[in-house]
Scaffold this active site. Structure first.
Site, PDB file in Angstrom:
ATOM      1  N   CYS A   4      -5.766   2.813  13.015  1.00  0.00           N
ATOM      2  CA  CYS A   4      -5.319   1.766  13.928  1.00  0.00           C
ATOM      3  C   CYS A   4      -6.076   0.482  13.591  1.00  0.00           C
ATOM      4  O   CYS A   4      -7.296   0.505  13.425  1.00  0.00           O
ATOM      5  CB  CYS A   4      -5.599   2.184  15.376  1.00  0.00           C
ATOM      6  SG  CYS A   4      -5.301   0.853  16.548  1.00  0.00           S
ATOM      7  N   TYR A   8       0.834  -1.221   0.000  1.00  0.00           N
ATOM      8  CA  TYR A   8       0.000   0.000   0.000  1.00  0.00           C
ATOM      9  C   TYR A   8       0.866   1.266   0.000  1.00  0.00           C
ATOM     10  O   TYR A   8       0.497   2.265  -0.602  1.00  0.00           O
ATOM     11  CB  TYR A   8      -0.994  -0.013   1.163  1.00  0.00           C
ATOM     12  CG  TYR A   8      -2.198  -0.856   0.837  1.00  0.00           C
ATOM     13  CD1 TYR A   8      -3.270  -0.333   0.115  1.00  0.00           C
ATOM     14  CD2 TYR A   8      -2.245  -2.201   1.186  1.00  0.00           C
ATOM     15  CE1 TYR A   8      -4.335  -1.119  -0.231  1.00  0.00           C
ATOM     16  CE2 TYR A   8      -3.322  -3.001   0.844  1.00  0.00           C
ATOM     17  CZ  TYR A   8      -4.371  -2.450   0.134  1.00  0.00           C
ATOM     18  OH  TYR A   8      -5.433  -3.233  -0.241  1.00  0.00           O
ATOM     19  N   HIS A  14     -15.026   2.717  -0.429  1.00  0.00           N
ATOM     20  CA  HIS A  14     -13.956   1.768  -0.087  1.00  0.00           C
ATOM     21  C   HIS A  14     -12.785   2.428   0.636  1.00  0.00           C
ATOM     22  O   HIS A  14     -11.678   1.903   0.641  1.00  0.00           O
ATOM     23  CB  HIS A  14     -13.472   1.049  -1.357  1.00  0.00           C
ATOM     24  CG  HIS A  14     -14.498   0.119  -1.947  1.00  0.00           C
ATOM     25  ND1 HIS A  14     -14.383  -0.443  -3.203  1.00  0.00           N
ATOM     26  CD2 HIS A  14     -15.670  -0.346  -1.445  1.00  0.00           C
ATOM     27  CE1 HIS A  14     -15.441  -1.212  -3.443  1.00  0.00           C
ATOM     28  NE2 HIS A  14     -16.233  -1.166  -2.396  1.00  0.00           N
ATOM     29  N   CYS A  41      -1.477   2.584  20.966  1.00  0.00           N
ATOM     30  CA  CYS A  41      -2.042   1.475  21.752  1.00  0.00           C
ATOM     31  C   CYS A  41      -1.248   0.182  21.551  1.00  0.00           C
ATOM     32  O   CYS A  41      -1.523  -0.825  22.196  1.00  0.00           O
ATOM     33  CB  CYS A  41      -3.512   1.255  21.386  1.00  0.00           C
ATOM     34  SG  CYS A  41      -3.751   0.358  19.842  1.00  0.00           S
ATOM     35  N   GLY A  88     -16.921   3.463 -15.443  1.00  0.00           N
ATOM     36  CA  GLY A  88     -15.617   2.840 -15.217  1.00  0.00           C
ATOM     37  C   GLY A  88     -15.593   1.794 -14.127  1.00  0.00           C
ATOM     38  O   GLY A  88     -14.592   1.638 -13.437  1.00  0.00           O
ATOM     39  N   THR A  89     -16.711   1.073 -13.994  1.00  0.00           N
ATOM     40  CA  THR A  89     -16.710  -0.028 -13.023  1.00  0.00           C
ATOM     41  C   THR A  89     -17.220  -1.289 -13.708  1.00  0.00           C
ATOM     42  O   THR A  89     -18.138  -1.224 -14.527  1.00  0.00           O
ATOM     43  CB  THR A  89     -17.540   0.299 -11.760  1.00  0.00           C
ATOM     44  OG1 THR A  89     -17.583  -0.875 -10.928  1.00  0.00           O
ATOM     45  CG2 THR A  89     -18.944   0.769 -12.069  1.00  0.00           C
TER      46      THR A  89
HETATM   47  P1  OAD Z   1     -12.493  -3.152 -12.269  1.00  0.00           P
HETATM   48  O1  OAD Z   1     -11.045  -3.300 -12.573  1.00  0.00           O
HETATM   49  O2  OAD Z   1     -13.236  -4.371 -11.864  1.00  0.00           O
HETATM   50  O3  OAD Z   1     -13.250  -2.533 -13.537  1.00  0.00           O
HETATM   51  C1  OAD Z   1     -12.778  -1.407 -14.201  1.00  0.00           C
HETATM   52  C2  OAD Z   1     -13.745  -1.087 -15.323  1.00  0.00           C
HETATM   53  O4  OAD Z   1     -13.327   0.126 -15.934  1.00  0.00           O
HETATM   54  C3  OAD Z   1     -13.811  -2.144 -16.438  1.00  0.00           C
HETATM   55  O5  OAD Z   1     -15.178  -2.467 -16.706  1.00  0.00           O
HETATM   56  C4  OAD Z   1     -13.171  -1.446 -17.642  1.00  0.00           C
HETATM   57  O6  OAD Z   1     -13.745  -1.852 -18.894  1.00  0.00           O
HETATM   58  C5  OAD Z   1     -13.483  -0.001 -17.338  1.00  0.00           C
HETATM   59  N1  OAD Z   1     -12.569   0.982 -17.952  1.00  0.00           N
HETATM   60  C6  OAD Z   1     -11.262   0.854 -18.261  1.00  0.00           C
HETATM   61  N2  OAD Z   1     -10.774   1.991 -18.783  1.00  0.00           N
HETATM   62  C7  OAD Z   1     -11.793   2.875 -18.795  1.00  0.00           C
HETATM   63  C8  OAD Z   1     -11.921   4.235 -19.191  1.00  0.00           C
HETATM   64  N3  OAD Z   1     -10.889   4.916 -19.701  1.00  0.00           N
HETATM   65  N4  OAD Z   1     -13.121   4.838 -19.053  1.00  0.00           N
HETATM   66  C9  OAD Z   1     -14.180   4.151 -18.540  1.00  0.00           C
HETATM   67  N5  OAD Z   1     -14.113   2.870 -18.133  1.00  0.00           N
HETATM   68  C10 OAD Z   1     -12.939   2.237 -18.260  1.00  0.00           C
HETATM   69  O7  OAD Z   1     -12.605  -1.983 -11.173  1.00  0.00           O
HETATM   70  P2  OAD Z   1     -13.836  -1.646 -10.208  1.00  0.00           P
HETATM   71  O8  OAD Z   1     -15.126  -1.953 -10.838  1.00  0.00           O
HETATM   72  O9  OAD Z   1     -13.599  -0.270  -9.707  1.00  0.00           O
HETATM   73  O10 OAD Z   1     -12.261  -3.066  -4.208  1.00  0.00           O
HETATM   74  O11 OAD Z   1     -13.570  -2.666  -9.028  1.00  0.00           O
HETATM   75  C11 OAD Z   1     -14.408  -2.611  -7.896  1.00  0.00           C
HETATM   76  C12 OAD Z   1     -13.632  -2.955  -6.649  1.00  0.00           C
HETATM   77  O12 OAD Z   1     -12.948  -4.194  -6.840  1.00  0.00           O
HETATM   78  C13 OAD Z   1     -12.521  -1.987  -6.297  1.00  0.00           C
HETATM   79  O13 OAD Z   1     -12.966  -0.856  -5.583  1.00  0.00           O
HETATM   80  C14 OAD Z   1     -11.620  -2.817  -5.469  1.00  0.00           C
HETATM   81  C15 OAD Z   1     -11.584  -4.045  -6.348  1.00  0.00           C
HETATM   82  O14 OAD Z   1     -11.183  -5.210  -5.780  1.00  0.00           O
HETATM   83  C16 OAD Z   1     -11.541  -3.351  -3.122  1.00  0.00           C
HETATM   84  O15 OAD Z   1     -10.315  -3.351  -3.143  1.00  0.00           O
HETATM   85  C17 OAD Z   1     -12.367  -3.636  -1.916  1.00  0.00           C
END
Ligand code: OAD
Length: 257
Positions: A139, A79, A131, A160, A197-198
């Site tokens: 801590c 991290y 998140h 602690c 973007g998810t």
């Molecule tokens: P992902 O890596 O699962 O998905 C990223 C998404 O962004 C994909 O669907 C891509 O197609 C899309 N993408 C890539 N480039 C892009 C762009 N330029 N514009 C728009 N979209 C684009 O990431 P998350 O959905 O954020 O959690 O993942 C969710 C959670 O899983 C994260 O917060 C993290 C991870 O494990 C924890 O760590 C708890």
């Protein structure tokens, strides 16, 4: 970035006039962002088959309480390295367009799964972090935030005696209750909901667009690739957020002028 996404980054996207009309009338808008919005800033996503973090690192070892208990030094240092690389990147035009979009509506709630602070750095004011945030440290026993700590240990310890850890949500942990409640409230009371973007795979965040849909909102997805949400979205804008969002903002500004 995959070749497909690279090619799409500069393409003009057809943004339906119907969507602009809906937005011009809307007062309450909610947005959920994921790693894809920060991809164009140079931060890797999680699930890209080649460049994704989880393609190259083991989430069980690095993003779970059990992984931290097994090897706290490895997790702290992973991290710390991510924190340092995030500190060196800049918000992109997608983040900037969302910050500008906030001013168009009476109520605009930006919910993010990202831990990188790029929305805030781009000027977004109402950001709900589901998140956590990698810049904060807490801590591991008392859960309180700690801003000053000795940096000669890895991980450093709280006064602690327990180890300090990043203030992010790991797999198997609860989301911060207040943030989740604000996100659910925004999803259930908005007229337009954007999922940007998810990959829409990680719950409970992935449930938010479905809640908005059930409550009657117009759901819009912005993503170069299809996701589990795409078939439910009223509008699926297939492109990079850093290209689509500025175009959408410009069209909305023209329609509202
Ligand atoms: P992902 O890596 O699962 O998905 C990223 C998404 O962004 C994909 O669907 C891509 O197609 C899309 N993408 C890539 N480039 C892009 C762009 N330029 N514009 C728009 N979209 C684009 O990431 P998350 O959905 O954020 O959690 O993942 C969710 C959670 O899983 C994260 O917060 C993290 C991870 O494990 C924890 O760590 C708890």
């Amino acid at each position: 970035m995959s070749l497909l996404r690279h090619l799409m980054a500069d393409m003009a996207i057809d943004i339906p006039q119907e969507l602009i009309g809906t937005l011009a009338q809307a007062r309450r808008v909610a947005v959920l962002t994921g790693a894809g919005i920060s991809a164009e800033s140079g931060i890797p996503t999680f699930r890209d088959a080649l460049t994704g973090l989880w393609a190259n690192y083991d989430p069980q070892a690095l993003a779970t309480p059990e992984g931290f208990a097994r090897d706290p030094k490895l997790v702290w240092e992973w991290y710390a390295a991510r924190r340092a690389s995030i500190a060196g990147v800049q918000p992109n035009p997608g983040h900037a367009a969302l910050a500008a979009l906030e001013r168009h509506f009476d109520k605009f709630t930006l919910v993010t799964q990202n831990i990188d602070s790029l929305h805030q750095r781009a000027g977004s004011r109402e950001v709900v972090e589901l998140h956590g945030n990698i810049t904060r440290v807490k801590c591991s026993r008392e859960e309180i935030l700690v801003s000053h700590f000795p940096d000669d240990e890895s991980p450093p310890r709280c006064s602690c005696g327990a180890y300090l850890r990043p203030d992010v949500v790991w797999f198997g942990e609860m989301l911060p209750a207040e943030a989740l409640a604000r996100a659910e409230e925004a999803a259930e009371h908005c007229e337009v909901f954007f999922s940007i973007g998810t990959s829409a795979q990680v719950y409970p965040a992935a449930e938010l667009p479905l809640r908005a849909l059930s409550a009657g909102a117009t759901v819009v997805e912005i993503n170069p690739e299809r996701t589990a949400l795409t078939r439910h979205a009223r509008f699926a804008l297939q492109g990079a957020a850093g290209s689509v969002l500025p175009q959408l903002l410009a069209k909305l500004a023209t329609a509202s002028a």
